[in-house]
Design a protein around this motif. Structure first.
Motif, PDB file in Angstrom:
ATOM      1  N   GLU A 143     -28.937  32.355  -2.086  1.00 29.10           N
ATOM      2  CA  GLU A 143     -27.806  33.000  -2.750  1.00 29.10           C
ATOM      3  C   GLU A 143     -26.714  31.989  -3.041  1.00 29.10           C
ATOM      4  OE1 GLU A 143     -26.238  36.232  -0.467  1.00 29.10           O
ATOM      5  OE2 GLU A 143     -27.783  37.648  -1.127  1.00 29.10           O
ATOM      6  N   GLY A 144     -25.983  32.238  -4.116  1.00 31.62           N
ATOM      7  CA  GLY A 144     -24.817  31.430  -4.424  1.00 31.62           C
ATOM      8  C   GLY A 144     -23.612  31.883  -3.621  1.00 31.62           C
ATOM      9  N   SER A 145     -22.487  31.223  -3.865  1.00 29.50           N
ATOM     10  CA  SER A 145     -21.234  31.556  -3.179  1.00 29.50           C
ATOM     11  C   SER A 145     -20.409  32.508  -4.039  1.00 29.50           C
ATOM     12  CB  SER A 145     -20.417  30.288  -2.917  1.00 29.50           C
ATOM     13  OG  SER A 145     -21.136  29.378  -2.117  1.00 29.50           O
ATOM     14  N   ALA A 173     -22.420  25.554  -6.962  1.00 31.66           N
ATOM     15  CA  ALA A 173     -21.080  25.106  -6.571  1.00 31.66           C
ATOM     16  C   ALA A 173     -20.138  25.118  -7.772  1.00 31.66           C
ATOM     17  CB  ALA A 173     -21.165  23.699  -5.967  1.00 31.66           C
ATOM     18  N   ALA A 174     -20.634  24.726  -8.935  1.00 31.13           N
ATOM     19  CA  ALA A 174     -19.786  24.678 -10.128  1.00 31.13           C
ATOM     20  C   ALA A 174     -19.435  26.073 -10.635  1.00 31.13           C
ATOM     21  CB  ALA A 174     -20.483  23.879 -11.220  1.00 31.13           C
ATOM     22  N   ILE A 175     -20.423  26.967 -10.653  1.00 38.31           N
ATOM     23  CA  ILE A 175     -20.133  28.311 -11.159  1.00 38.31           C
ATOM     24  C   ILE A 175     -19.210  29.062 -10.201  1.00 38.31           C
ATOM     25  CG2 ILE A 175     -22.049  29.641 -10.114  1.00 38.31           C
ATOM     26  CD1 ILE A 175     -22.477  30.931 -12.861  1.00 38.31           C
ATOM     27  N   ARG A 230     -23.099  37.004 -13.779  1.00 38.51           N
ATOM     28  CA  ARG A 230     -24.245  36.228 -13.298  1.00 38.51           C
ATOM     29  C   ARG A 230     -23.899  35.530 -11.986  1.00 38.51           C
ATOM     30  NH1 ARG A 230     -28.191  35.139 -17.538  1.00 38.51           N
ATOM     31  NH2 ARG A 230     -27.615  36.370 -19.386  1.00 38.51           N
ATOM     32  N   ALA A 231     -22.668  35.021 -11.882  1.00 38.48           N
ATOM     33  CA  ALA A 231     -22.245  34.374 -10.638  1.00 38.48           C
ATOM     34  C   ALA A 231     -22.195  35.375  -9.495  1.00 38.48           C
ATOM     35  CB  ALA A 231     -20.875  33.721 -10.835  1.00 38.48           C
ATOM     36  N   TRP A 232     -21.638  36.555  -9.754  1.00 38.76           N
ATOM     37  CA  TRP A 232     -21.589  37.587  -8.713  1.00 38.76           C
ATOM     38  C   TRP A 232     -22.993  38.002  -8.289  1.00 38.76           C
ATOM     39  CZ3 TRP A 232     -17.380  40.689 -11.716  1.00 38.76           C
ATOM     40  CH2 TRP A 232     -16.108  40.348 -11.229  1.00 38.76           C
ATOM     41  N   ARG A 233     -23.848  38.250  -9.248  1.00 35.49           N
ATOM     42  CA  ARG A 233     -25.197  38.701  -8.916  1.00 35.49           C
ATOM     43  C   ARG A 233     -25.962  37.636  -8.125  1.00 35.49           C
ATOM     44  NH1 ARG A 233     -27.487  42.315 -14.034  1.00 35.49           N
ATOM     45  NH2 ARG A 233     -25.649  43.636 -14.257  1.00 35.49           N
ATOM     46  N   ASP A 234     -25.768  36.369  -8.484  1.00 39.47           N
ATOM     47  CA  ASP A 234     -26.435  35.296  -7.748  1.00 39.47           C
ATOM     48  C   ASP A 234     -25.915  35.207  -6.322  1.00 39.47           C
ATOM     49  OD1 ASP A 234     -28.260  32.969  -7.681  1.00 39.47           O
ATOM     50  OD2 ASP A 234     -26.402  31.823  -7.453  1.00 39.47           O
ATOM     51  N   ALA A 235     -24.681  35.670  -6.097  1.00 37.30           N
ATOM     52  CA  ALA A 235     -24.101  35.678  -4.754  1.00 37.30           C
ATOM     53  C   ALA A 235     -24.455  36.953  -3.990  1.00 37.30           C
ATOM     54  CB  ALA A 235     -22.587  35.524  -4.840  1.00 37.30           C
TER      55      ALA A 235
END
Length: 422
Positions: free
Chosen positions: A15-17, A381-383, A68-73
């Motif tokens: 998962e992303g942050s 990290a960038a997104i 997309r950032a939220w979903r990846d997190a």
């Protein structure tokens, strides 16, 4: 109202942050509150008389990347968007072209949906036209009257009085304060009000900044019978009602272009807060505006680059060659979503060459490939840093120039996070 078919987002390992986002209202980078792992997003939609140009696309792409950032997190998202399908610019265009305003609106909404689908944008779960919510909006105006936050202004030649929001009363009696969303001085607010649909010089108003809530019926204009008389809604209260009806109060992010900060988002928040006693949103995020041919891209100036024309190869200089939607996305994603910048016709060619280089790099065999897992970590990290897509693109340039050890993983990551098909 019907939206469009959503793109399929590949699942990625791990998962992303949770992304930090710049909140216009506070001027700070923040993690907006997301109770129970569910982010609620409202983005102001089009006035359907001339859609969809690259300025629209840049804004909606920013909030597509946010989701997309939220979903990846691991965050569930619920997205709502309105359509201002009755408004002065639409009526003026319909009158100038001899087309019924409803026909014009339907045509442009259809084109917008098609453009968003072809561009791979995540559609809203709630896609609501103003004309579908007339009764609810009128009830909100009545509620503001009952609370003492609205007043009538005598209107010659109309069916009744226009109704305005009482800014000073709302500041005295509600939690909202002028400048909560737009931290501007009064002089700037007055100028922006005059430029962006307000009427600060109108006689009979208690404060020049007071916005219109209900426009009493005029001859030759569309109108509806309602609890506050025959007429049609003002701009800001429409979004207040549609947003809170779809998402409730104190939702995660209110979004749109930076030209909506004042007066639109300021007074959308004011109406909602005055009615409910709670803030409209935790954060207000805004995309920058694009220029073209030396001026901000605008319908009034006519310097627009239409997404449909790029996709169909009809923009000047394309020689009939349709643009790859992923190339258009890359041309926009090369700029941070909050930046102000100018689109040049050669930008599409630059983006197409980048896309071709990435596709070649994905197939490249390398004696010393870059770790795709490591690249995914850098992209995440960038997104998570206020959706820093320029850094993401630079990261991919470097990795794909050298070659990667897991082309399938990296292709899925680029699709899931950027919506770019390799």
């Amino acid at each position: 109202m019907r939206t469009w078919t959503p793109p399929e987002l590949p699942e990625l390992p791990g998962e992303g942050s949770l992304p930090r986002l710049f909140n216009t209202a506070t001027g700070r980078m923040e993690h907006p509150a997301i109770p129970e792992g569910r982010a609620l997003l409202y983005v102001c939609g089009i006035t359907p008389y001339d859609a969809t140009h690259l300025g629209h696309a840049f804004t909606y792409l920013a909030f597509d990347i946010m989701q997309r950032a939220w979903r990846d997190a691991g965050i569930e998202t619920v997205y709502a968007q309105n359509i201002t399908d009755v408004d002065d610019p639409l009526l003026e265009r319909a009158d100038a072209t001899g087309v019924d305003w409803r026909t014009l609106a339907d045509e442009q909404i259809g084109l917008f949906r098609s453009d968003m689908f072809r561009m791979g944008m995540i559609p809203p779960e709630h896609y609501i036209a103003v004309t579908e919510q007339i009764d609810e909006i009128a009830a909100a105006v009545r509620g503001l009257q009952d609370l003492g936050f609205a007043y009538a202004v005598p209107t010659e030649g109309a069916a009744g009085d226009d109704i305005y929001f009482d800014t000073r009363a709302a500041e005295r009696e509600s939690q909202w304060r002028l400048g909560d969303v737009a931290p501007y001085d009064r002089e700037l607010m007055l100028r922006l009000s005059a430029e962006r649909g307000g009427d600060p010089e109108r006689p009979g108003k208690r404060d020049p900044l007071d916005p219109l809530l209900w426009r009493s019926a005029r001859p030759g204009e569309p109108s509806w019978e309602s609890s506050v008389g025959e007429g049609r809604p003002g701009w800001h209260v429409e979004c207040s009602v549609i947003a809170t009806g779809a998402l409730g109060g104190a939702f995660t992010v209110q979004g749109g272009g930076s030209d909506l900060v004042f007066p639109h988002h300021e007074f959308t928040a004011a109406h909602a807060t005055a009615l409910s006693g709670t803030p409209l949103a935790h954060a207000y995020c805004h995309a920058g505006l694009i220029s073209y041919q030396g001026h901000k891209m605008s319908k009034s100036r006519g310097n627009l680059v239409f997404v449909s024309k790029l996709l169909d190869g009809e923009h000047p200089g394309q020689c009939g060659r349709p643009a790859d939607p992923s190339a258009i996305r890359l041309g926009l994603l090369a700029h941070h979503y909050r930046s102000e910048w100018e689109w040049r016709d050669e930008d599409l060619g630059v983006a197409e060459r980048r896309l071709e280089a990435w596709r070649d790099g994905l197939a490249r065999e390398s004696a010393d490939p870059v770790s795709s897992v490591g690249v995914l970590q850098q992209l995440r990290a960038a997104i998570a840093n206020d959706l820093d897509t320029p850094v993401m693109l630079a990261t991919l340039d470097a990795a794909l120039d050298r070659g990667v050890d897991d082309a399938e993983l990296l292709s899925a990551a680029v699709d899931a996070l950027l919506g770019v098909k390799l």
